[in-house]
Motif scaffolding. Structure first.
Motif, PDB file in Angstrom:
ATOM      1  N   ARG A   1       0.723  -1.049  -0.145  1.00  0.00           N
ATOM      2  CA  ARG A   1       0.045  -0.060   0.041  1.00  0.00           C
ATOM      3  C   ARG A   1       0.771   1.250   0.028  1.00  0.00           C
ATOM      4  NH1 ARG A   1      -4.336   0.677  -2.030  1.00  0.00           N
ATOM      5  NH2 ARG A   1      -3.125   2.444  -3.175  1.00  0.00           N
ATOM      6  N   THR A   2       2.019   1.228   0.781  1.00  0.00           N
ATOM      7  CA  THR A   2       2.912   2.396   1.073  1.00  0.00           C
ATOM      8  C   THR A   2       3.471   2.648  -0.705  1.00  0.00           C
ATOM      9  OG1 THR A   2       3.597   2.038   3.097  1.00  0.00           O
ATOM     10  CG2 THR A   2       4.855   3.225   1.771  1.00  0.00           C
ATOM     11  N   ILE A   3       3.840   1.704  -1.324  1.00  0.00           N
ATOM     12  CA  ILE A   3       4.289   1.661  -2.604  1.00  0.00           C
ATOM     13  C   ILE A   3       3.328   2.514  -3.635  1.00  0.00           C
ATOM     14  CG2 ILE A   3       4.991   0.667  -4.864  1.00  0.00           C
ATOM     15  CD1 ILE A   3       6.571  -1.402  -3.078  1.00  0.00           C
ATOM     16  N   TYR A   4       1.898   1.913  -3.569  1.00  0.00           N
ATOM     17  CA  TYR A   4       0.957   2.459  -4.169  1.00  0.00           C
ATOM     18  C   TYR A   4       0.640   3.981  -3.788  1.00  0.00           C
ATOM     19  CZ  TYR A   4      -0.032  -1.892  -6.492  1.00  0.00           C
ATOM     20  OH  TYR A   4       0.081  -3.199  -7.363  1.00  0.00           O
ATOM     21  N   ASP A   5       0.772   4.317  -2.506  1.00  0.00           N
ATOM     22  CA  ASP A   5       0.555   5.482  -2.317  1.00  0.00           C
ATOM     23  C   ASP A   5       1.677   6.570  -2.746  1.00  0.00           C
ATOM     24  OD1 ASP A   5      -1.760   4.958  -0.749  1.00  0.00           O
ATOM     25  OD2 ASP A   5      -0.739   4.783   1.257  1.00  0.00           O
ATOM     26  N   TYR A   6       2.796   6.245  -2.646  1.00  0.00           N
ATOM     27  CA  TYR A   6       3.841   7.015  -3.037  1.00  0.00           C
ATOM     28  C   TYR A   6       3.999   6.923  -4.524  1.00  0.00           C
ATOM     29  CZ  TYR A   6       6.069   6.884   1.566  1.00  0.00           C
ATOM     30  OH  TYR A   6       6.182   6.876   2.914  1.00  0.00           O
ATOM     31  N   TYR A   7       3.680   6.032  -5.357  1.00  0.00           N
ATOM     32  CA  TYR A   7       4.211   5.956  -6.598  1.00  0.00           C
ATOM     33  C   TYR A   7       2.963   5.585  -7.825  1.00  0.00           C
ATOM     34  CZ  TYR A   7       8.972   6.395  -5.294  1.00  0.00           C
ATOM     35  OH  TYR A   7      10.319   6.600  -4.955  1.00  0.00           O
ATOM     36  N   GLY A   8       1.849   4.944  -7.394  1.00  0.00           N
ATOM     37  CA  GLY A   8       0.514   4.937  -8.079  1.00  0.00           C
ATOM     38  C   GLY A   8       0.520   3.375  -8.489  1.00  0.00           C
ATOM     39  N   ASP A   9       1.430   3.225  -9.533  1.00  0.00           N
ATOM     40  CA  ASP A   9       1.509   1.829 -10.038  1.00  0.00           C
ATOM     41  C   ASP A   9       2.886   1.317 -10.481  1.00  0.00           C
ATOM     42  OD1 ASP A   9       1.852   3.031 -12.570  1.00  0.00           O
ATOM     43  OD2 ASP A   9      -0.201   3.444 -12.989  1.00  0.00           O
ATOM     44  N   LYS A  10       3.066   0.249 -11.149  1.00  0.00           N
ATOM     45  CA  LYS A  10       4.345  -0.425 -11.287  1.00  0.00           C
ATOM     46  C   LYS A  10       4.909   0.510 -12.350  1.00  0.00           C
ATOM     47  CE  LYS A  10       5.184  -4.121 -13.471  1.00  0.00           C
ATOM     48  NZ  LYS A  10       5.248  -5.598 -13.716  1.00  0.00           N
ATOM     49  N   GLU A  11       4.279   1.086 -13.387  1.00  0.00           N
ATOM     50  CA  GLU A  11       4.934   1.846 -14.346  1.00  0.00           C
ATOM     51  C   GLU A  11       5.440   2.957 -13.950  1.00  0.00           C
ATOM     52  OE1 GLU A  11       3.609   3.915 -18.558  1.00  0.00           O
ATOM     53  OE2 GLU A  11       2.759   2.178 -18.193  1.00  0.00           O
ATOM     54  N   ARG A  12       4.600   3.600 -13.240  1.00  0.00           N
ATOM     55  CA  ARG A  12       5.129   5.083 -12.556  1.00  0.00           C
ATOM     56  C   ARG A  12       6.399   5.113 -11.416  1.00  0.00           C
ATOM     57  NH1 ARG A  12      -0.187   8.520 -11.301  1.00  0.00           N
ATOM     58  NH2 ARG A  12      -1.075   6.463 -11.101  1.00  0.00           N
ATOM     59  N   LEU A  13       6.344   3.773 -10.691  1.00  0.00           N
ATOM     60  CA  LEU A  13       7.456   3.185  -9.860  1.00  0.00           C
ATOM     61  C   LEU A  13       8.684   2.985 -10.841  1.00  0.00           C
ATOM     62  CD1 LEU A  13       8.673   2.511  -7.386  1.00  0.00           C
ATOM     63  CD2 LEU A  13       7.795   0.203  -7.671  1.00  0.00           C
ATOM     64  N   PHE A  14       8.526   2.278 -11.880  1.00  0.00           N
ATOM     65  CA  PHE A  14       9.878   1.954 -12.432  1.00  0.00           C
ATOM     66  C   PHE A  14      10.386   3.377 -13.313  1.00  0.00           C
ATOM     67  CE2 PHE A  14      11.194   1.039 -17.014  1.00  0.00           C
ATOM     68  CZ  PHE A  14      12.334   0.355 -16.457  1.00  0.00           C
ATOM     69  N   LEU A  15       9.352   4.346 -13.727  1.00  0.00           N
ATOM     70  CA  LEU A  15       9.961   5.387 -14.357  1.00  0.00           C
ATOM     71  C   LEU A  15      10.571   6.374 -13.332  1.00  0.00           C
ATOM     72  CD1 LEU A  15       7.234   6.091 -17.060  1.00  0.00           C
ATOM     73  CD2 LEU A  15       9.876   5.296 -17.437  1.00  0.00           C
ATOM     74  N   ARG A  16       9.909   6.588 -12.298  1.00  0.00           N
ATOM     75  CA  ARG A  16      10.515   7.438 -11.004  1.00  0.00           C
ATOM     76  C   ARG A  16      11.539   7.014 -10.342  1.00  0.00           C
ATOM     77  NH1 ARG A  16      10.258  12.378 -10.869  1.00  0.00           N
ATOM     78  NH2 ARG A  16      10.785  12.169  -8.938  1.00  0.00           N
ATOM     79  N   ALA A  17      11.628   5.892 -10.040  1.00  0.00           N
ATOM     80  CA  ALA A  17      12.933   5.153  -9.564  1.00  0.00           C
ATOM     81  C   ALA A  17      13.988   5.272 -10.331  1.00  0.00           C
ATOM     82  CB  ALA A  17      12.731   3.428  -9.253  1.00  0.00           C
ATOM     83  N   ILE A  18      13.952   5.294 -11.558  1.00  0.00           N
ATOM     84  CA  ILE A  18      15.224   5.629 -12.464  1.00  0.00           C
ATOM     85  C   ILE A  18      15.309   7.294 -12.420  1.00  0.00           C
ATOM     86  CG2 ILE A  18      16.012   5.837 -14.924  1.00  0.00           C
ATOM     87  CD1 ILE A  18      14.580   2.788 -15.363  1.00  0.00           C
ATOM     88  N   ARG A  19      14.300   7.775 -12.450  1.00  0.00           N
ATOM     89  CA  ARG A  19      14.399   9.377 -12.525  1.00  0.00           C
ATOM     90  C   ARG A  19      15.151   9.973 -11.075  1.00  0.00           C
ATOM     91  NH1 ARG A  19      14.290  12.908 -16.517  1.00  0.00           N
ATOM     92  NH2 ARG A  19      12.733  11.762 -17.623  1.00  0.00           N
ATOM     93  N   GLU A  20      14.518   9.177 -10.001  1.00  0.00           N
ATOM     94  CA  GLU A  20      14.896   9.673  -8.592  1.00  0.00           C
ATOM     95  C   GLU A  20      16.670   9.459  -8.457  1.00  0.00           C
ATOM     96  OE1 GLU A  20      12.501   9.003  -5.353  1.00  0.00           O
ATOM     97  OE2 GLU A  20      10.634   9.522  -6.448  1.00  0.00           O
ATOM     98  N   THR A  21      16.768   8.221  -9.207  1.00  0.00           N
ATOM     99  CA  THR A  21      18.193   7.621  -8.837  1.00  0.00           C
ATOM    100  C   THR A  21      19.064   8.584  -9.714  1.00  0.00           C
ATOM    101  OG1 THR A  21      17.547   5.554  -8.399  1.00  0.00           O
ATOM    102  CG2 THR A  21      19.901   5.844  -9.456  1.00  0.00           C
ATOM    103  N   ARG A  22      18.494   9.120 -10.798  1.00  0.00           N
ATOM    104  CA  ARG A  22      19.576   9.812 -11.841  1.00  0.00           C
ATOM    105  C   ARG A  22      19.680  11.127 -10.983  1.00  0.00           C
ATOM    106  NH1 ARG A  22      16.604   9.183 -17.406  1.00  0.00           N
ATOM    107  NH2 ARG A  22      17.904   7.385 -18.331  1.00  0.00           N
ATOM    108  N   GLN A  23      18.417  11.710 -10.445  1.00  0.00           N
ATOM    109  CA  GLN A  23      18.647  12.990  -9.829  1.00  0.00           C
ATOM    110  C   GLN A  23      19.556  12.962  -8.729  1.00  0.00           C
ATOM    111  OE1 GLN A  23      14.481  13.564  -8.935  1.00  0.00           O
ATOM    112  NE2 GLN A  23      14.044  14.536 -10.769  1.00  0.00           N
ATOM    113  N   ALA A  24      19.528  11.951  -7.821  1.00  0.00           N
ATOM    114  CA  ALA A  24      20.344  11.806  -6.913  1.00  0.00           C
ATOM    115  C   ALA A  24      21.942  11.632  -7.369  1.00  0.00           C
ATOM    116  CB  ALA A  24      20.135  10.378  -6.160  1.00  0.00           C
ATOM    117  N   GLN A  25      22.232  11.003  -8.554  1.00  0.00           N
ATOM    118  CA  GLN A  25      23.537  11.009  -9.115  1.00  0.00           C
ATOM    119  C   GLN A  25      24.129  12.310  -9.479  1.00  0.00           C
ATOM    120  OE1 GLN A  25      22.917   7.843 -12.107  1.00  0.00           O
ATOM    121  NE2 GLN A  25      23.170   6.440 -10.738  1.00  0.00           N
ATOM    122  N   THR A  26      23.109  13.242 -10.259  1.00  0.00           N
ATOM    123  CA  THR A  26      23.347  14.701 -10.700  1.00  0.00           C
ATOM    124  C   THR A  26      23.671  15.399  -9.374  1.00  0.00           C
ATOM    125  OG1 THR A  26      21.824  14.304 -12.639  1.00  0.00           O
ATOM    126  CG2 THR A  26      22.478  16.508 -11.849  1.00  0.00           C
TER     127      THR A  26
END
Length: 205
Positions: free
Chosen positions: A46-71
């Motif tokens: 439930r926490t994952i769905y509350d934070y990210y909505g669904d698996k596709e958005r989790l996938f894209l946001r996980a990559i985006r957030e990792t890139r942002q941290a690297q930047t």
């Protein structure tokens, strides 16, 4: 009506992102399950769905957030090594060594690269450039060094691309993009050679 997602705890978001990258790399996007990611992250589904909505958005946001941290980490590296420069070779050598270490030893960076290559055909958004980009930040710093009279740089973007390739390319090749550990001395040797070649082209006469 636009779905409202929770920002949530930074610690939980970081745990979810790390777990998501691990599971997506291991299982691939299609086979990865939110249940497996929740278990690996130590949070509820439930926490994952509350934070990210669904698996596709989790996938894209996980990559985006990792890139942002690297930047953000890269910007900090630029400030430490190329902030106030008197000796251009020493500064670029310090930058090159630390950047090469980060590239060759970052499991998150390797995971993002593998996922992007594997899934880009299904998720074109993975290929959209980040803003700010690592190359753009480096280009701005090289332009500043040129303005200070330390480099001769007509095209900062091109120079940044060359420098990035020269200080990380051989470390990537020798380590098989982080799969084979390299000793500190070997990384330094590879990065130093790249810096010397870069300065042959761009050091102000």
């Amino acid at each position: 009506m636009k779905e409202s997602l929770r920002s949530g705890s930074p610690a939980k978001r970081a745990a979810i992102v790390r777990a998501a990258l691990e599971v997506f790399v291991r299982d691939g996007y299609a086979r990865a399950s939110v249940d497996a990611i929740a278990t690996a992250a130590g949070v509820s589904k439930r926490t994952i769905y509350d934070y990210y909505g669904d698996k596709e958005r989790l996938f894209l946001r996980a990559i985006r957030e990792t890139r942002q941290a690297q930047t953000a980490a890269f910007e900090d590296l630029l400030d430490r090594t190329l902030g106030r420069v008197d000796d251009i070779e020493a500064a670029l050598t310090a930058f090159g060594r630390e950047f090469a270490v980060a590239i060759s030893r970052s499991t998150d960076r390797a995971a993002v690269l593998r996922l992007t290559i594997a899934e880009a055909a299904h998720f074109p958004a993975l290929l959209e450039p980040d803003e700010p980009s690592v190359q753009g930040l480096l280009a701005d710093r090289l332009a500043g060094l040129a303005a200070d009279g330390l480099l001769d740089v007509a095209d900062p973007t091109e120079a940044a691309e060359f420098l990035g390739l020269l200080v990380t390319g051989r470390a990537n090749n020798h380590s098989w993009y982080g799969s084979v550990p390299l000793a500190d001395a070997e990384i330094a040797r590879l990065a130093d050679g790249g810096v010397r070649l870069f300065l042959r082209a761009y050091r102000r006469a």
